[in-house]
Design a protein around this motif. Structure first.
Motif, mmCIF file in Angstrom:
data_model
loop_
_atom_site.group_PDB
_atom_site.id
_atom_site.type_symbol
_atom_site.label_atom_id
_atom_site.label_comp_id
_atom_site.label_asym_id
_atom_site.label_seq_id
_atom_site.Cartn_x
_atom_site.Cartn_y
_atom_site.Cartn_z
ATOM 1 N N PHE A 34 18.416 2.872 34.029
ATOM 2 C CA PHE A 34 18.832 1.991 32.944
ATOM 3 C C PHE A 34 19.904 1.018 33.421
ATOM 4 O O PHE A 34 19.827 -0.185 33.167
ATOM 5 N N LEU A 35 20.909 1.515 34.116
ATOM 6 C CA LEU A 35 21.996 0.660 34.604
ATOM 7 C C LEU A 35 21.493 -0.363 35.623
ATOM 8 O O LEU A 35 21.939 -1.508 35.631
ATOM 9 N N ASN A 37 18.454 -1.670 35.801
ATOM 10 C CA ASN A 37 17.509 -2.624 35.227
ATOM 11 C C ASN A 37 18.045 -3.418 34.036
ATOM 12 O O ASN A 37 17.331 -4.252 33.492
ATOM 13 N N THR A 38 19.281 -3.195 33.628
ATOM 14 C CA THR A 38 19.838 -3.874 32.471
ATOM 15 C C THR A 38 20.944 -4.818 32.905
ATOM 16 O O THR A 38 22.062 -4.394 33.194
ATOM 17 N N GLN A 39 20.636 -6.107 32.952
ATOM 18 C CA GLN A 39 21.596 -7.118 33.389
ATOM 19 C C GLN A 39 22.799 -7.215 32.457
ATOM 20 O O GLN A 39 23.919 -7.425 32.905
ATOM 21 N N GLU A 40 22.582 -7.097 31.145
ATOM 22 C CA GLU A 40 23.657 -7.251 30.174
ATOM 23 C C GLU A 40 24.729 -6.179 30.318
ATOM 24 O O GLU A 40 25.829 -6.323 29.820
ATOM 25 N N CYS A 41 24.396 -5.113 30.994
ATOM 26 C CA CYS A 41 25.308 -3.975 31.097
ATOM 27 C C CYS A 41 26.041 -3.931 32.443
ATOM 28 O O CYS A 41 26.777 -2.994 32.709
ATOM 29 N N GLN A 42 25.874 -4.939 33.269
ATOM 30 C CA GLN A 42 26.469 -4.901 34.596
ATOM 31 C C GLN A 42 27.994 -4.931 34.583
ATOM 32 O O GLN A 42 28.625 -4.461 35.521
ATOM 33 N N ASN A 66 23.820 -2.540 20.680
ATOM 34 C CA ASN A 66 22.440 -2.815 21.054
ATOM 35 C C ASN A 66 21.545 -1.635 20.754
ATOM 36 O O ASN A 66 21.973 -0.483 20.858
ATOM 37 N N ILE A 68 18.924 0.659 22.077
ATOM 38 C CA ILE A 68 18.601 1.017 23.448
ATOM 39 C C ILE A 68 17.420 1.973 23.482
ATOM 40 O O ILE A 68 17.345 2.927 22.693
ATOM 41 N N MET A 70 15.778 4.340 26.402
ATOM 42 C CA MET A 70 15.914 4.838 27.783
ATOM 43 C C MET A 70 14.710 5.651 28.144
ATOM 44 O O MET A 70 14.092 6.269 27.399
#
Length: 70
Positions: A34-35, A37-42, A66, A68, A70
């Protein structure tokens, strides 16, 4: 070092993948994927050498705002 204070999860700024997985009830592989592949969470991720740490409060805010899967 026998007088070291034990730090609780509530006091920590960032958590390891395994600690966050235990808190959320999600497996480590699922959380890593998840971390990754998720740009918004970088901005929730902190790299300490090869170790990945998750900024606890930022990540919880992200999850709250958001929907989510998973």
């Amino acid at each position: 070092m026998k007088n070291q204070k034990q730090i609780t999860i509530e006091e920590k700024y960032s958590l390891s993948i395994s600690e966050m997985g235990l808190l959320l009830g999600v497996g480590e592989h699922t959380l890593r994927s998840f971390l990754k592949n998720t740009q918004e969470c970088q901005d929730c991720v902190l790299h300490v050498g090869t170790t990945v740490r998750i900024k606890k409060n930022k990540f919880f805010d992200f999850l709250d705002k958001n929907e989510i899967k998973m």
